[in-house]
Design a protein around this motif. Sequence first.
Motif, PDB file in Angstrom:
ATOM      1  N   ILE A  73      39.700 -94.824  40.419  1.00  0.00           N
ATOM      2  CA  ILE A  73      40.286 -93.915  39.426  1.00  0.00           C
ATOM      3  C   ILE A  73      39.322 -93.885  38.251  1.00  0.00           C
ATOM      4  CG2 ILE A  73      42.187 -93.521  37.825  1.00  0.00           C
ATOM      5  CD1 ILE A  73      43.095 -93.117  40.609  1.00  0.00           C
ATOM      6  N   GLN A  74      38.782 -92.713  37.972  1.00  0.00           N
ATOM      7  CA  GLN A  74      37.804 -92.608  36.890  1.00  0.00           C
ATOM      8  C   GLN A  74      37.887 -91.231  36.243  1.00  0.00           C
ATOM      9  OE1 GLN A  74      34.112 -93.483  38.856  1.00  0.00           O
ATOM     10  NE2 GLN A  74      34.319 -91.843  40.351  1.00  0.00           N
ATOM     11  N   SER A  75      37.028 -90.992  35.268  1.00  0.00           N
ATOM     12  CA  SER A  75      37.054 -89.713  34.562  1.00  0.00           C
ATOM     13  C   SER A  75      36.538 -88.606  35.470  1.00  0.00           C
ATOM     14  CB  SER A  75      36.216 -89.782  33.285  1.00  0.00           C
ATOM     15  OG  SER A  75      34.851 -89.963  33.613  1.00  0.00           O
ATOM     16  N   MET A  76      36.948 -87.400  35.167  1.00  0.00           N
ATOM     17  CA  MET A  76      36.591 -86.256  36.000  1.00  0.00           C
ATOM     18  C   MET A  76      35.080 -86.083  36.125  1.00  0.00           C
ATOM     19  SD  MET A  76      39.395 -85.041  37.118  1.00  0.00           S
ATOM     20  CE  MET A  76      38.780 -83.501  37.778  1.00  0.00           C
ATOM     21  N   GLN A  77      34.345 -86.335  35.035  1.00  0.00           N
ATOM     22  CA  GLN A  77      32.902 -86.099  35.049  1.00  0.00           C
ATOM     23  C   GLN A  77      32.136 -87.091  35.932  1.00  0.00           C
ATOM     24  OE1 GLN A  77      31.943 -86.390  30.909  1.00  0.00           O
ATOM     25  NE2 GLN A  77      32.360 -88.597  30.790  1.00  0.00           N
ATOM     26  N   GLN A  78      32.834 -88.172  36.327  1.00  0.00           N
ATOM     27  CA  GLN A  78      32.164 -89.190  37.146  1.00  0.00           C
ATOM     28  C   GLN A  78      32.245 -88.913  38.646  1.00  0.00           C
ATOM     29  OE1 GLN A  78      34.322 -92.445  34.911  1.00  0.00           O
ATOM     30  NE2 GLN A  78      32.343 -93.468  35.169  1.00  0.00           N
ATOM     31  N   TYR A  79      33.107 -87.982  39.039  1.00  0.00           N
ATOM     32  CA  TYR A  79      33.244 -87.661  40.462  1.00  0.00           C
ATOM     33  C   TYR A  79      32.216 -86.625  40.881  1.00  0.00           C
ATOM     34  CZ  TYR A  79      37.882 -89.886  40.517  1.00  0.00           C
ATOM     35  OH  TYR A  79      38.915 -90.773  40.439  1.00  0.00           O
ATOM     36  N   SER A  80      31.743 -86.717  42.096  1.00  0.00           N
ATOM     37  CA  SER A  80      30.889 -85.666  42.652  1.00  0.00           C
ATOM     38  C   SER A  80      31.776 -84.534  43.143  1.00  0.00           C
ATOM     39  CB  SER A  80      30.066 -86.221  43.826  1.00  0.00           C
ATOM     40  OG  SER A  80      30.917 -86.504  44.938  1.00  0.00           O
ATOM     41  N   ASP A  81      31.175 -83.383  43.395  1.00  0.00           N
ATOM     42  CA  ASP A  81      31.936 -82.245  43.912  1.00  0.00           C
ATOM     43  C   ASP A  81      32.570 -82.591  45.259  1.00  0.00           C
ATOM     44  OD1 ASP A  81      31.278 -80.747  41.726  1.00  0.00           O
ATOM     45  OD2 ASP A  81      29.624 -79.676  42.699  1.00  0.00           O
ATOM     46  N   ALA A  82      31.856 -83.297  46.090  1.00  0.00           N
ATOM     47  CA  ALA A  82      32.377 -83.667  47.406  1.00  0.00           C
ATOM     48  C   ALA A  82      33.572 -84.602  47.268  1.00  0.00           C
ATOM     49  CB  ALA A  82      31.279 -84.327  48.236  1.00  0.00           C
ATOM     50  N   GLU A  83      33.516 -85.524  46.337  1.00  0.00           N
ATOM     51  CA  GLU A  83      34.633 -86.446  46.116  1.00  0.00           C
ATOM     52  C   GLU A  83      35.865 -85.703  45.619  1.00  0.00           C
ATOM     53  OE1 GLU A  83      32.186 -90.572  45.088  1.00  0.00           O
ATOM     54  OE2 GLU A  83      32.673 -89.159  43.479  1.00  0.00           O
ATOM     55  N   LEU A  84      35.646 -84.763  44.714  1.00  0.00           N
ATOM     56  CA  LEU A  84      36.774 -83.972  44.208  1.00  0.00           C
ATOM     57  C   LEU A  84      37.403 -83.136  45.321  1.00  0.00           C
ATOM     58  CD1 LEU A  84      35.461 -82.810  40.717  1.00  0.00           C
ATOM     59  CD2 LEU A  84      37.274 -84.470  41.188  1.00  0.00           C
ATOM     60  N   GLN A  85      36.583 -82.629  46.223  1.00  0.00           N
ATOM     61  CA  GLN A  85      37.122 -81.855  47.340  1.00  0.00           C
ATOM     62  C   GLN A  85      37.981 -82.747  48.241  1.00  0.00           C
ATOM     63  OE1 GLN A  85      36.666 -78.266  48.152  1.00  0.00           O
ATOM     64  NE2 GLN A  85      38.515 -79.065  49.142  1.00  0.00           N
ATOM     65  N   ARG A  86      37.547 -83.974  48.468  1.00  0.00           N
ATOM     66  CA  ARG A  86      38.331 -84.899  49.280  1.00  0.00           C
ATOM     67  C   ARG A  86      39.652 -85.249  48.596  1.00  0.00           C
ATOM     68  NH1 ARG A  86      34.324 -89.663  49.985  1.00  0.00           N
ATOM     69  NH2 ARG A  86      35.962 -90.564  51.324  1.00  0.00           N
ATOM     70  N   ILE A  87      39.620 -85.414  47.285  1.00  0.00           N
ATOM     71  CA  ILE A  87      40.862 -85.690  46.542  1.00  0.00           C
ATOM     72  C   ILE A  87      41.793 -84.482  46.606  1.00  0.00           C
ATOM     73  CG2 ILE A  87      41.831 -86.131  44.251  1.00  0.00           C
ATOM     74  CD1 ILE A  87      39.220 -87.719  43.645  1.00  0.00           C
ATOM     75  N   ALA A  88      41.215 -83.284  46.444  1.00  0.00           N
ATOM     76  CA  ALA A  88      42.026 -82.058  46.523  1.00  0.00           C
ATOM     77  C   ALA A  88      42.681 -81.943  47.893  1.00  0.00           C
ATOM     78  CB  ALA A  88      41.150 -80.837  46.251  1.00  0.00           C
ATOM     79  N   ASN A  89      41.913 -82.254  48.937  1.00  0.00           N
ATOM     80  CA  ASN A  89      42.491 -82.218  50.284  1.00  0.00           C
ATOM     81  C   ASN A  89      43.667 -83.181  50.402  1.00  0.00           C
ATOM     82  OD1 ASN A  89      40.522 -80.383  50.992  1.00  0.00           O
ATOM     83  ND2 ASN A  89      39.198 -81.886  52.006  1.00  0.00           N
TER      84      ASN A  89
END
Length: 410
Positions: free
Chosen positions: A319-335
């Motif tokens: 669990i971290q700030s939004m700016q620390q995630y990569s686009d691919a990681e955010l896509q996996r979280i969204a999924n």
Amino acid sequence: MRFGIANRISRDVAIIGAGAAGMMCAIEAGQRGRRVILIDHAHKLAEKIRISGGGRCNFTNRYCTPENFISNNLHFCRSALARYTPQDFIARIEKHGIHYHEKKLGQLFCDDSALQIIAMLQKECAAAGVEWQMPSRVEEVKYRAADESRPVTQPFLLTTERNTIETASLVIATGGLSIPQIGASGYGYQIANQFGIAVVPPRPGLVGLTFNADDFTEFKDISGLSIEAEVGCNGAVFREQILFTHRGLSGPAILQISSYWQPNQAIDINVLPCQNAMKIFAEFRHSSLLLHNVLSRYLPKRFVQILCKCICNALSLEIQSMQQYSDAELQRIANGLHGWQVFPSGTVGYKKAEVTLGGVDTHELSSKTMQVHRVPGLYFIGEVVDVTGHLGGFNFQWAWSSGYAAGQFV
């Protein structure tokens, strides 16, 4: 006390089960001039009607179609539903001056009390000359088949704790196994087995789901919280509220999907059915806000904190700030947000189930008359049959429709 020959009576139609389907069948048969006796083991009449809809009885649904039902024979219910529609039942209650309202999605409830529906059915039974015998337990059913040398006009012989009844037509309207505390039993399945009639194995339907203790521990802390979600399993999808309980999940969407779920299967939950998670993330892509603080703008904070922890743990992320995630990681979280998979361990059982799935195999019955093909004069109607409706008044409509259908022929 046992009764002798003086307590042997003869009727045209005997109906076992004085619930919604049984009373409807009795009314229709009585109006045709048939001598009808309605038998029930319960001390209180139609308890399932009385407690339904929070005491106001969700007696039908305006938008009832065959697609709102589950059965191993999906087309079976079409005939009865077409011949006695929600509009027919609405006309019936309007004739009796019962006021009603639509809650949502076509679901109709009494303005006052479910007792009005029971009183209406009692009144119509009385007008049709229906005879009541309750409480009275049926102890034995015998069948005397006719042949060329010996015609039998009343092939069924019922032994009850009060008397012996000879009848030409026997209707089984005993319901299913759900809510045994108000008298539900498997008697209808016993009769089916006695006559060699196939039964689709029954199981609880429209019921809350439970989880193994270690799988859902953290969510117990938010028991009582509900969210709108889209829930799917085995091709069925429902979008309504889900409710977190101390044992697992409930609420309308969960009750609906429980009828499609099978043990060892996953349920997919979209917790953001009105949003696109990636669009949300794009807005906060370079923010120092933590993931759950962003999502708490759209979902309850307590729920988001737990869910984000679960999703990130499953993805081996922190669990971290939004700016620390990569686009691919955010896509996996969204999924994960749009397809959160949960694995129920079971259901809360028949005590809480609104209906019973399965029942008498419809391939054994005429869809026009509800009569057993191989046993002339024997009928099955209502919940005891393998026809189960969605949540929202559909199961009562099946009771009215199947009872009406049989009532035209018994």
